[in-house]
Design a protein around this motif. Structure first.
Motif, mmCIF file in Angstrom:
data_model
loop_
_atom_site.group_PDB
_atom_site.id
_atom_site.type_symbol
_atom_site.label_atom_id
_atom_site.label_comp_id
_atom_site.label_asym_id
_atom_site.label_seq_id
_atom_site.Cartn_x
_atom_site.Cartn_y
_atom_site.Cartn_z
ATOM 1 N N LEU A 138 -1.275 3.147 0.456
ATOM 2 C CA LEU A 138 -1.179 2.112 -0.562
ATOM 3 C C LEU A 138 -1.720 2.646 -1.881
ATOM 4 O O LEU A 138 -2.885 3.037 -1.969
ATOM 5 N N VAL A 139 -0.871 2.659 -2.920
ATOM 6 C CA VAL A 139 -1.282 3.098 -4.243
ATOM 7 C C VAL A 139 -1.564 1.859 -5.080
ATOM 8 O O VAL A 139 -0.674 1.264 -5.682
ATOM 9 N N SER A 140 -2.809 1.435 -5.078
ATOM 10 C CA SER A 140 -3.236 0.240 -5.802
ATOM 11 C C SER A 140 -4.739 0.087 -5.661
ATOM 12 O O SER A 140 -5.325 0.542 -4.675
ATOM 13 N N ALA A 141 -5.347 -0.596 -6.646
ATOM 14 C CA ALA A 141 -6.761 -0.960 -6.537
ATOM 15 C C ALA A 141 -6.921 -2.467 -6.402
ATOM 16 O O ALA A 141 -8.037 -2.976 -6.492
ATOM 17 N N ASP A 142 -5.821 -3.158 -6.183
ATOM 18 C CA ASP A 142 -5.824 -4.623 -6.140
ATOM 19 C C ASP A 142 -6.331 -5.114 -4.781
ATOM 20 O O ASP A 142 -5.692 -4.900 -3.748
ATOM 21 N N SER A 143 -7.471 -5.792 -4.803
ATOM 22 C CA SER A 143 -8.067 -6.253 -3.551
ATOM 23 C C SER A 143 -7.262 -7.366 -2.883
ATOM 24 O O SER A 143 -7.537 -7.704 -1.725
ATOM 25 N N ASP A 144 -6.271 -7.933 -3.583
ATOM 26 C CA ASP A 144 -5.433 -8.970 -2.969
ATOM 27 C C ASP A 144 -4.617 -8.433 -1.801
ATOM 28 O O ASP A 144 -4.083 -9.213 -1.007
ATOM 29 N N PHE A 145 -4.521 -7.105 -1.688
ATOM 30 C CA PHE A 145 -3.771 -6.528 -0.571
ATOM 31 C C PHE A 145 -4.602 -6.420 0.712
ATOM 32 O O PHE A 145 -4.082 -5.991 1.748
ATOM 33 N N ALA A 146 -5.852 -6.787 0.665
ATOM 34 C CA ALA A 146 -6.706 -6.698 1.851
ATOM 35 C C ALA A 146 -6.146 -7.487 3.039
ATOM 36 O O ALA A 146 -6.146 -6.985 4.172
ATOM 37 N N PRO A 147 -5.650 -8.728 2.851
ATOM 38 C CA PRO A 147 -5.076 -9.445 4.004
ATOM 39 C C PRO A 147 -3.868 -8.733 4.598
ATOM 40 O O PRO A 147 -3.683 -8.748 5.823
ATOM 41 N N ALA A 148 -3.038 -8.124 3.755
ATOM 42 C CA ALA A 148 -1.871 -7.394 4.268
ATOM 43 C C ALA A 148 -2.306 -6.200 5.103
ATOM 44 O O ALA A 148 -1.694 -5.893 6.138
ATOM 45 N N ILE A 149 -3.359 -5.521 4.668
ATOM 46 C CA ILE A 149 -3.857 -4.385 5.436
ATOM 47 C C ILE A 149 -4.399 -4.843 6.784
ATOM 48 O O ILE A 149 -4.168 -4.197 7.818
ATOM 49 N N ARG A 150 -5.070 -5.978 6.797
ATOM 50 C CA ARG A 150 -5.537 -6.522 8.076
ATOM 51 C C ARG A 150 -4.357 -6.854 8.984
ATOM 52 O O ARG A 150 -4.411 -6.638 10.210
ATOM 53 N N ALA A 151 -3.276 -7.361 8.396
ATOM 54 C CA ALA A 151 -2.089 -7.680 9.183
ATOM 55 C C ALA A 151 -1.446 -6.415 9.747
ATOM 56 O O ALA A 151 -0.969 -6.406 10.888
ATOM 57 N N HIS A 160 -2.782 4.318 10.652
ATOM 58 C CA HIS A 160 -3.733 4.801 9.654
ATOM 59 C C HIS A 160 -3.352 4.226 8.294
ATOM 60 O O HIS A 160 -2.218 4.373 7.856
ATOM 61 N N VAL A 161 -4.293 3.577 7.625
ATOM 62 C CA VAL A 161 -4.067 3.024 6.291
ATOM 63 C C VAL A 161 -5.010 3.709 5.316
ATOM 64 O O VAL A 161 -6.227 3.728 5.536
ATOM 65 N N ILE A 162 -4.445 4.271 4.254
ATOM 66 C CA ILE A 162 -5.223 5.017 3.270
ATOM 67 C C ILE A 162 -4.946 4.436 1.887
ATOM 68 O O ILE A 162 -3.808 4.097 1.553
ATOM 69 N N LEU A 163 -5.981 4.338 1.084
ATOM 70 C CA LEU A 163 -5.887 3.778 -0.258
ATOM 71 C C LEU A 163 -5.964 4.899 -1.291
ATOM 72 O O LEU A 163 -6.913 5.683 -1.297
ATOM 73 N N ALA A 164 -4.943 4.974 -2.161
ATOM 74 C CA ALA A 164 -4.945 5.920 -3.275
ATOM 75 C C ALA A 164 -5.229 5.134 -4.548
ATOM 76 O O ALA A 164 -4.414 4.324 -4.982
ATOM 77 N N MET A 165 -6.385 5.363 -5.138
ATOM 78 C CA MET A 165 -6.839 4.593 -6.294
ATOM 79 C C MET A 165 -6.245 5.141 -7.586
ATOM 80 O O MET A 165 -6.420 6.329 -7.896
ATOM 81 N N PRO A 166 -5.535 4.301 -8.361
ATOM 82 C CA PRO A 166 -5.019 4.755 -9.663
ATOM 83 C C PRO A 166 -6.156 5.144 -10.595
ATOM 84 O O PRO A 166 -7.306 4.726 -10.409
ATOM 85 N N ASN A 169 -10.072 3.497 -11.914
ATOM 86 C CA ASN A 169 -10.722 2.701 -10.864
ATOM 87 C C ASN A 169 -11.672 3.624 -10.107
ATOM 88 O O ASN A 169 -11.254 4.337 -9.197
ATOM 89 N N PRO A 170 -12.952 3.638 -10.459
ATOM 90 C CA PRO A 170 -13.868 4.639 -9.890
ATOM 91 C C PRO A 170 -14.106 4.512 -8.400
ATOM 92 O O PRO A 170 -14.300 5.506 -7.710
ATOM 93 N N LYS A 171 -14.078 3.288 -7.874
ATOM 94 C CA LYS A 171 -14.318 3.135 -6.445
ATOM 95 C C LYS A 171 -13.587 1.899 -5.925
ATOM 96 O O LYS A 171 -13.299 0.964 -6.683
ATOM 97 N N PRO A 172 -13.270 1.860 -4.635
ATOM 98 C CA PRO A 172 -12.533 0.725 -4.074
ATOM 99 C C PRO A 172 -13.358 -0.557 -4.115
ATOM 100 O O PRO A 172 -14.597 -0.533 -4.101
ATOM 101 N N HIS A 173 -12.672 -1.672 -4.142
ATOM 102 C CA HIS A 173 -13.325 -2.979 -4.012
ATOM 103 C C HIS A 173 -14.007 -3.048 -2.647
ATOM 104 O O HIS A 173 -13.605 -2.391 -1.684
ATOM 105 N N LYS A 174 -15.049 -3.844 -2.562
ATOM 106 C CA LYS A 174 -15.810 -3.946 -1.313
ATOM 107 C C LYS A 174 -14.952 -4.415 -0.141
ATOM 108 O O LYS A 174 -15.292 -4.158 1.025
ATOM 109 N N ARG A 175 -13.823 -5.082 -0.428
ATOM 110 C CA ARG A 175 -12.931 -5.511 0.657
ATOM 111 C C ARG A 175 -12.194 -4.332 1.288
ATOM 112 O O ARG A 175 -11.582 -4.472 2.337
ATOM 113 N N PHE A 176 -12.261 -3.154 0.624
ATOM 114 C CA PHE A 176 -11.592 -1.959 1.130
ATOM 115 C C PHE A 176 -12.572 -0.926 1.669
ATOM 116 O O PHE A 176 -12.182 0.215 1.931
#
Length: 214
Positions: A138-151, A160-166, A169-176
């Motif tokens: 997932l290429v995004s820093a938007d924490s709104d995608f957290a429910p989709a990742i849980r799904a 395996h789910v990996i977050l690529a931060m644009p 955005n120095p660090k992921p949201h706490k939901r990630f």
């Protein structure tokens, strides 16, 4: 070698690059970027989600030109999904006291993006259920995608789910915090630029980087 399917939040990536590097890297080959981010994996799908800007005809023209260039250059490996914007209801108009969708003259009109985030989230879950790839990127820093990742993890726990931060955005949201993540660096962007001239076989025209992006 693992397989990877990438899901790109186009506006999140765009604004991250623009805030950090201005227009320097906007002529971006998103498929090549994913390959450079995951050099040891096989990229089987890249899904790119965005919406055409409203109220700025020149910017919308450049954006559409870029999307058509991506389609011409990347072929079937890339799936571009374009949402839309709708006027955003904010507060009653100070002139007529109606809502902000009235026709009174005013200097500012706001829009909200529709469908793109939902479409991206739905595709991540559906593709995981169909076992499209071993890795979801997932290429995004938007924490709104957290429910989709849980799904995704619910329908396929071993995915395996990996977050690529644009950039920007120095660090992921706490939901990630429980995800593997990394930041997209300038080197990857610089080495993933589209060619200066691309032949579009569908329209039989040459496509070039917009002058404003040089």
């Amino acid at each position: 070698m693992a397989t990877v399917a990438a899901y790109i939040d186009g506006f999140n990536l765009y604004y991250g690059m623009k805030s950090k590097f201005a227009r320097k890297y906007l002529w971006l080959d998103v498929v090549e970027l994913v390959r450079r981010l995951r050099p040891d994996d096989e990229v089987v799908s890249v899904r790119y989600y965005t919406a055409l800007v409203k109220g700025e005809p020149d910017a919308a023209s450049r954006q559409n030109h870029y999307l058509e260039t991506l389609r011409a250059h990347c072929g079937t490996l890339l799936d571009v999904q374009v949402g839309w914007f709708k006027p955003k209801k904010l507060a009653p108009c100070k002139r007529c006291k109606e809502d902000w969708l009235c026709e009174c003259p005013r200097k500012v009109r706001f829009y909200e993006e529709k469908e793109t985030d939902v479409a991206l989230a739905a595709a991540m879950v559906a593709d995981a259920a169909c076992r499209l790839a071993d890795i979801t990127l997932l290429v995004s820093a938007d924490s709104d995608f957290a429910p989709a990742i849980r799904a995704v993890k619910s329908v396929r726990p071993e995915q395996h789910v990996i977050l690529a931060m644009p950039p920007g955005n120095p660090k992921p949201h706490k939901r990630f915090t429980d995800l593997g993540s990394f930041n997209i660096n300038e080197t990857a962007l610089r080495r993933s630029q589209l060619p200066e001239v691309i032949w579009d076989g569908r329209t039989r025209t040459e496509r070039r980087r917009p002058d404003k992006w040089i």
